[in-house]
Design a protein around this motif. Sequence first.
Motif, PDB file in Angstrom:
ATOM      1  N   ARG A  45      -2.685  -0.531   4.002  1.00  0.00           N
ATOM      2  CA  ARG A  45      -3.516   0.244   3.090  1.00  0.00           C
ATOM      3  C   ARG A  45      -4.499   1.089   3.895  1.00  0.00           C
ATOM      4  O   ARG A  45      -4.713   0.853   5.089  1.00  0.00           O
TER       5      ARG A  45
ATOM      6  N   GLY B 298       0.802  -1.215   0.000  1.00  0.00           N
ATOM      7  CA  GLY B 298       0.000   0.000   0.000  1.00  0.00           C
ATOM      8  C   GLY B 298       0.831   1.259   0.000  1.00  0.00           C
ATOM      9  O   GLY B 298       0.339   2.335  -0.353  1.00  0.00           O
TER      10      GLY B 298
ATOM     11  N   HIS C 229      -5.993   3.283   8.574  1.00  0.00           N
ATOM     12  CA  HIS C 229      -5.053   2.361   7.954  1.00  0.00           C
ATOM     13  C   HIS C 229      -5.194   0.973   8.573  1.00  0.00           C
ATOM     14  O   HIS C 229      -5.399   0.836   9.784  1.00  0.00           O
TER      15      HIS C 229
ATOM     16  N   ASP D 248       2.490  -4.889   4.899  1.00  0.00           N
ATOM     17  CA  ASP D 248       1.650  -4.272   3.878  1.00  0.00           C
ATOM     18  C   ASP D 248       0.491  -3.521   4.526  1.00  0.00           C
ATOM     19  O   ASP D 248      -0.312  -4.112   5.262  1.00  0.00           O
TER      20      ASP D 248
END
Length: 828
Positions: free
Chosen positions: A539, A528, A547, A537
């Motif tokens: 996003r 992300g 998040h 990872d």
Amino acid sequence: MKWRKTLLLGIVTLLLFPAQTFAYSNPLSMSNSWKWANTDFHGEGDPYILKFNGTYYLYVSTVDDQTGIKVWSSADLLNWTYQGLCATDPITKAAYAPEVFYHVDGNFYMYTSPQGGGHYVLKSSSPLGPFIPVTGNVGMGIDGSVFIDDNGQWYFYSTGSDQITIRPMSSPTSFGAAVSSGLSMAGWTEGPTVLKRGGKYFMTYTGNHVWSTAYRVDYAVSSSPAANYIPAAGQNPVLIDTEGANIGLGHNSIVRGPDLDSDYMVYHSHAHQGNIRYPGRKMNLDRIAWNGDRMTVLGPTTAAQPNPDLPDFSDRFNRTGIGASWSNVGGGTWGIYNQELMWQDTTGSTAWYRQITATPTGSDYTAEFNTKQMKQGTGANPLYGAVFSYTNESNYGLAVLNRNLNRLETQYVVGGVSQGWQYASLPGGFDYTKWHQIRIEKSGAAFTVYVDGMKKQTRSVQGLGGGKVGYTTSDVHADFGYVAFSNKVGGSSAWNAYKPVPGTIEAVHYINGVEGTAFHDLSAGNIGGTYRAGEVDIRLSGAEGKHVVGWNQTGEWMKYRINVAESGMYDLDVRAATTFSDAKFRIWDGTQDLTGAVNLKNTGDWENWQTTSKKGIYLTAGNHELRFEIAEGEFDFSGMVFSRSETASPLLDDFNDGNDNGWTRFEGNWSVTGGQYTATAATSFAKTTIGNDRWSDYTVEADIKPLTSSGDSGILVRVNNPSNGKELANNADYLQGYYAFLKPDGIFLGKMNYGYTALANATATLPVNTAHHMKVVVNGTNIKIFVGDMKVPKIDYNDNSANPFTHGKAGLRVMDNNTQFDNFQVYP
């Protein structure tokens, strides 16, 4: 299946934060507390903390029968020294909620509303006073607070007609017309505080009455300091506790911690002695953790908490010589004055003189500098300020002040090559002979520079890492005060903090470190590309509004730090989204498997989030480092909540004994007559609760006989933080939990969170003066409601919201109705 990865980032090695120690607990004990003349205690109500030149200053409300405003000072937010009265004018009798703000003219302005009868402005050249009134009574309610935007514009926030109002200010003593913020707690609303973060404006505010146990804190977010604040509905109240030893929490301020990165909510609670609630208040302090626009208060706490972290380096110059921790570059005449500051007084040359620390920062960091000009030479461009990311004269950054042109100037040199000067104007009236703060935040290639808290410039500078910090002059005689840096930036202090349990842990707040130590990720880079550097990872989830950790696959894991308040059984709620039917998680405490492999629901979409519960985890008191493992499949991970748990105790009350022992009545007129529990609230509301707020999954049954056709009546489940909505207020929604209720035309389910949200309903004909048997079954986030037919639910509802209630008491409630209840029972 890492086919979802599309972006590769380089491996980043980050420094581990210093270990935290556990020492303080709420509420805090202070010396020289305010006291009523004829009683023992009053305490620290409406606490406000100002930080100036590396020192914290605490101001609190003055007790009603006395005059003056007290001030304490601290270097670390915990060890406070009483400094006496900073104001003694007669108008300070019962001075409510004094708050102090520093103006670029070098003066401190205090705003207070004595006895709540309108505001006065007082002024001083020192945070310790003396503060002298510079206005008469300017009105505007109570609890005035100032926010200063990046362009230097001041705004004044205060109470007005059960809401918070906003006024632009043309000077520290001049107030514009009031504009509504739109924020109200459906009753008395007070105690606003505004801060800016990530380009958004966050306002915390308090309601309802200060002596109500339901005194609490909400927050709202806006893209403007002066309008359109939207309450964080799914997260409010952000601070509340109505039952126990430390209740009535509110009127907060927010202050940055000594590590330059963490934020703390400072608030008061009701003072107690045994079971007696005194007319007094005590100060409390809890950490704030940020995730995007989401503010989480890691509290309220009463168990031992980590002391606020100190910076990795700091210097107050409390000695006679500069010492070996600094080195001179370029010359100049440097010294220490009065064991309180460093100076350089050589002028008449355009040469750069520097003092550089021996200690370097990490690759990412926050640094704070404090400086003032004594005099300047006659050259065209006298400059003074901060040097940072310094490795040698070919690699460094400068943030300096230019009195002649009234501006901040920055320069970066990388590999001996100048990156060019850039400039940012400073507000009119900026007095360069007074103390001003320069703050540097370095994250990756981005350097952001603040002056007196105003964000003035962000530049992307490739090739310049961490380095030493220091002070610099060119043709200026300047004084230099407190200097510090921490290898944390942008709220990263939350990552290694021990989060209190019971409590919430964000998925993105795994500990800082490297592959195999802080986390295990099976492919390179953060897909992300957001929130944190490194391999995990991350996003931004639109549905969650924050998040989240995504693209997880079997075998990956992250570590989280928790501080368990007391040994015992806990339940865990994990928030996840997945399209896989075989997704499982597992949590380890060292080599101990705490949960086994726990199945997650297939939510059908990566933005459909649901909560999965794991019951009965035994945790011991103290700090732990947990490993959250993706045991099977793939899922995106939002966060987890630990709650104290206890199996619901079976109980049956047919009220034939003529009393309601064990029940806690709140509003309305409750009575037990003829084996019936009767609530009389035909034009009002009433509730009563029983049980334990640690109860999780259970069934409640009762016979419900409405006596009037108006309003409604029914069963409460998962009740938390109930309070009397008639005590010092008139609000029917003073609880958190679910309400399953009857009306003549149907069956209804609502969620109550100091407000009401309708969830589900079913049509039915339910005549008055007739007993209807209702059963409510709560299991995880599922709620089933049965009426009449005990086999087929009339309502079957899953609360997939971000804040489902998974624990709490049981109870009964009526609204605009008279109702008889009977045969009430609870069983696991």
